[in-house]
Design an enzyme around this catalytic site. Structure first.
Site, PDB file in Angstrom:
ATOM      1  N   LYS A   1       0.782  -1.213   0.136  1.00 19.46           N
ATOM      2  CA  LYS A   1      -0.051  -0.095  -0.028  1.00 19.46           C
ATOM      3  C   LYS A   1       1.010   1.392   0.073  1.00 19.46           C
ATOM      4  CE  LYS A   1      -3.445  -2.304   2.752  1.00 19.46           C
ATOM      5  NZ  LYS A   1      -4.286  -2.643   3.962  1.00 19.46           N
TER       6      LYS A   1
ATOM      7  N   TYR B   1     -12.125  -2.763  -2.381  1.00 22.70           N
ATOM      8  CA  TYR B   1     -12.549  -3.005  -0.889  1.00 22.70           C
ATOM      9  C   TYR B   1     -14.102  -3.277  -0.811  1.00 22.70           C
ATOM     10  CZ  TYR B   1      -7.898  -2.577   1.436  1.00 22.70           C
ATOM     11  OH  TYR B   1      -6.734  -2.843   1.455  1.00 22.70           O
TER      12      TYR B   1
ATOM     13  N   PHE C   1     -14.784   2.617   8.413  1.00 25.02           N
ATOM     14  CA  PHE C   1     -13.456   2.906   7.867  1.00 25.02           C
ATOM     15  C   PHE C   1     -13.136   2.923   6.518  1.00 25.02           C
ATOM     16  CE2 PHE C   1     -13.114  -1.359   9.323  1.00 25.02           C
ATOM     17  CZ  PHE C   1     -12.653  -2.095   7.897  1.00 25.02           C
TER      18      PHE C   1
ATOM     19  N   THR D   1      -4.474  -8.348  10.824  1.00 18.68           N
ATOM     20  CA  THR D   1      -4.661  -7.206  10.254  1.00 18.68           C
ATOM     21  C   THR D   1      -4.283  -5.892  11.161  1.00 18.68           C
ATOM     22  OG1 THR D   1      -6.814  -8.314   9.446  1.00 18.68           O
ATOM     23  CG2 THR D   1      -7.040  -5.835   9.515  1.00 18.68           C
TER      24      THR D   1
ATOM     25  N   ARG E   1       3.627  -7.494   8.964  1.00 19.19           N
ATOM     26  CA  ARG E   1       3.078  -6.074   9.718  1.00 19.19           C
ATOM     27  C   ARG E   1       3.467  -6.012  11.191  1.00 19.19           C
ATOM     28  NH1 ARG E   1      -3.126  -7.584   7.584  1.00 19.19           N
ATOM     29  NH2 ARG E   1      -3.067  -6.212   5.836  1.00 19.19           N
TER      30      ARG E   1
ATOM     31  N   ASN F   1      -0.951  -0.375   7.519  1.00 20.14           N
ATOM     32  CA  ASN F   1      -0.579  -1.701   7.876  1.00 20.14           C
ATOM     33  C   ASN F   1       0.101  -2.235   6.834  1.00 20.14           C
ATOM     34  OD1 ASN F   1      -2.657  -2.520   6.326  1.00 20.14           O
ATOM     35  ND2 ASN F   1      -3.602  -3.691   7.895  1.00 20.14           N
TER      36      ASN F   1
ATOM     37  N   HIS G   1      -1.289  -5.597   1.713  1.00 20.51           N
ATOM     38  CA  HIS G   1      -2.748  -6.281   1.402  1.00 20.51           C
ATOM     39  C   HIS G   1      -2.390  -7.857   0.916  1.00 20.51           C
ATOM     40  CE1 HIS G   1      -6.911  -7.390  -0.032  1.00 20.51           C
ATOM     41  NE2 HIS G   1      -6.219  -7.899  -1.133  1.00 20.51           N
TER      42      HIS G   1
ATOM     43  N   GLU H   1      -9.524 -10.756  -7.324  1.00 23.83           N
ATOM     44  CA  GLU H   1      -8.373  -9.494  -6.921  1.00 23.83           C
ATOM     45  C   GLU H   1      -7.165  -9.449  -8.254  1.00 23.83           C
ATOM     46  OE1 GLU H   1      -9.056  -8.682  -2.392  1.00 23.83           O
ATOM     47  OE2 GLU H   1      -7.181  -9.658  -3.164  1.00 23.83           O
TER      48      GLU H   1
HETATM   49  N1  UDP Z   1      -8.751  -1.532   8.249  1.00 20.57           N
HETATM   50  C1  UDP Z   1      -8.866  -0.242   9.238  1.00 20.57           C
HETATM   51  N2  UDP Z   1      -9.437  -0.383  10.148  1.00 20.57           N
HETATM   52  C2  UDP Z   1     -10.087  -1.436  10.687  1.00 20.57           C
HETATM   53  C3  UDP Z   1     -10.019  -2.742  10.012  1.00 20.57           C
HETATM   54  C4  UDP Z   1      -9.521  -2.533   8.758  1.00 20.57           C
HETATM   55  O1  UDP Z   1      -8.272   0.830   8.868  1.00 20.57           O
HETATM   56  O2  UDP Z   1     -10.716  -1.448  11.963  1.00 20.57           O
HETATM   57  C5  UDP Z   1      -8.006  -1.524   7.182  1.00 20.57           C
HETATM   58  C6  UDP Z   1      -6.756  -2.039   7.071  1.00 20.57           C
HETATM   59  O3  UDP Z   1      -5.950  -1.149   6.441  1.00 20.57           O
HETATM   60  C7  UDP Z   1      -7.073  -3.385   6.467  1.00 20.57           C
HETATM   61  C8  UDP Z   1      -8.104  -3.039   5.392  1.00 20.57           C
HETATM   62  O4  UDP Z   1      -8.806  -2.245   6.168  1.00 20.57           O
HETATM   63  O5  UDP Z   1      -5.807  -3.980   6.073  1.00 20.57           O
HETATM   64  C9  UDP Z   1      -8.805  -4.429   5.016  1.00 20.57           C
HETATM   65  O6  UDP Z   1      -9.275  -5.050   6.060  1.00 20.57           O
HETATM   66  P1  UDP Z   1      -9.550  -6.425   6.327  1.00 20.57           P
HETATM   67  O7  UDP Z   1     -10.478  -6.824   7.505  1.00 20.57           O
HETATM   68  O8  UDP Z   1      -9.630  -7.258   4.749  1.00 20.57           O
HETATM   69  O9  UDP Z   1      -8.091  -6.651   6.639  1.00 20.57           O
HETATM   70  P2  UDP Z   1      -6.911  -7.430   5.672  1.00 20.57           P
HETATM   71  O10 UDP Z   1      -7.422  -8.440   4.794  1.00 20.57           O
HETATM   72  O11 UDP Z   1      -6.161  -6.181   4.940  1.00 20.57           O
HETATM   73  O12 UDP Z   1      -6.046  -8.185   7.082  1.00 20.57           O
HETATM   74 MG    MG Z   2      -9.027  -8.315   3.639  1.00 20.98          MG
END
Ligand code: UDP
Ligand code: MG
Length: 162
Positions: free
Chosen positions: A20, A60, A68, A102, A113, A123, A126, A137
């Site tokens: 990212k 997303y 968020f 995450t 991470r 973080n 992705h 994707e």
């Molecule tokens: N995210 C956030 N706040 C939250 C949860 C997620 O900003 O409380 C963001 C974070 O950058 C995350 C992305 O949204 O990587 C996508 O969320 P997901 O649950 O799909 O997590 P990931 O698959 O990236 O671990």
């Molecule tokens: Mg995800």
């Protein structure tokens, strides 16, 4: 032993991994690529792109009802993203292990991470969360002719097959 190795058929799969804008800006591209490469996974597509906000919203889409979502899409479209496709046995699930939880506060040390990020909103990386998401994707981010098909010189040593 040798027979077991000979009988082992490769179960290759592909996953979508993106560094990212925060990971790109923080100079973590080579560190992150190195972790996937050293594991033995194979890079089959890569490009640096600035996604539009509409594109980020598509990526997303599953999170569209989360509070968020808007900030997340603004952030993803705020600068260059390094989009990649990695191939290997178990790369979808294991790629997520390399990435870590995450929320970086909950990511184990040793994960990307865990080692390189602090807050959930920044973080740095992705990774697709399952076979269906991976397929969608990869198709969203890459045209078919941007995906390479080649045999890595390392495969016989990484997998123990010819
Ligand atoms: N995210 C956030 N706040 C939250 C949860 C997620 O900003 O409380 C963001 C974070 O950058 C995350 C992305 O949204 O990587 C996508 O969320 P997901 O649950 O799909 O997590 P990931 O698959 O990236 O671990
Ligand atoms: Mg995800």
């Amino acid at each position: 032993m040798l027979q077991d190795q000979e009988a082992h058929a490769l179960q290759m799969e592909r996953t979508f991994i993106a560094i990212k804008p925060d990971g790109v800006q923080r100079g973590l591209i080579s560190e992150i690529i190195e972790r996937f490469e050293r594991k033995g996974f194979k890079l089959v597509a890569i490009k640096l792109v600035v996604p539009s906000k509409a594109f980020a919203q598509k990526h997303y889409y599953d999170l569209k009802d989360r509070p968020f979502f808007n900030g997340l899409c603004n952030f993803l479209s705020s600068g260059p993203v390094l989009a990649m496709v990695w191939e290997g046995e178990g790369v979808i699930t294991y790629g997520r292990k390399l990435i870590g939880a995450t929320d970086p506060q909950k990511s184990e040390p040793g994960t990307i991470r865990g080692d390189l990020a602090i807050v959930v909103g920044r973080n740095i990386i992705h990774g697709s969360d399952g076979p269906e998401t991976a397929k969608n994707e990869i198709n969203l981010w890459f045209k078919p002719d941007e995906l390479t098909n080649y045999t890595s010189n390392q495969e016989k040593w990484t997998y123990g097959v010819n």
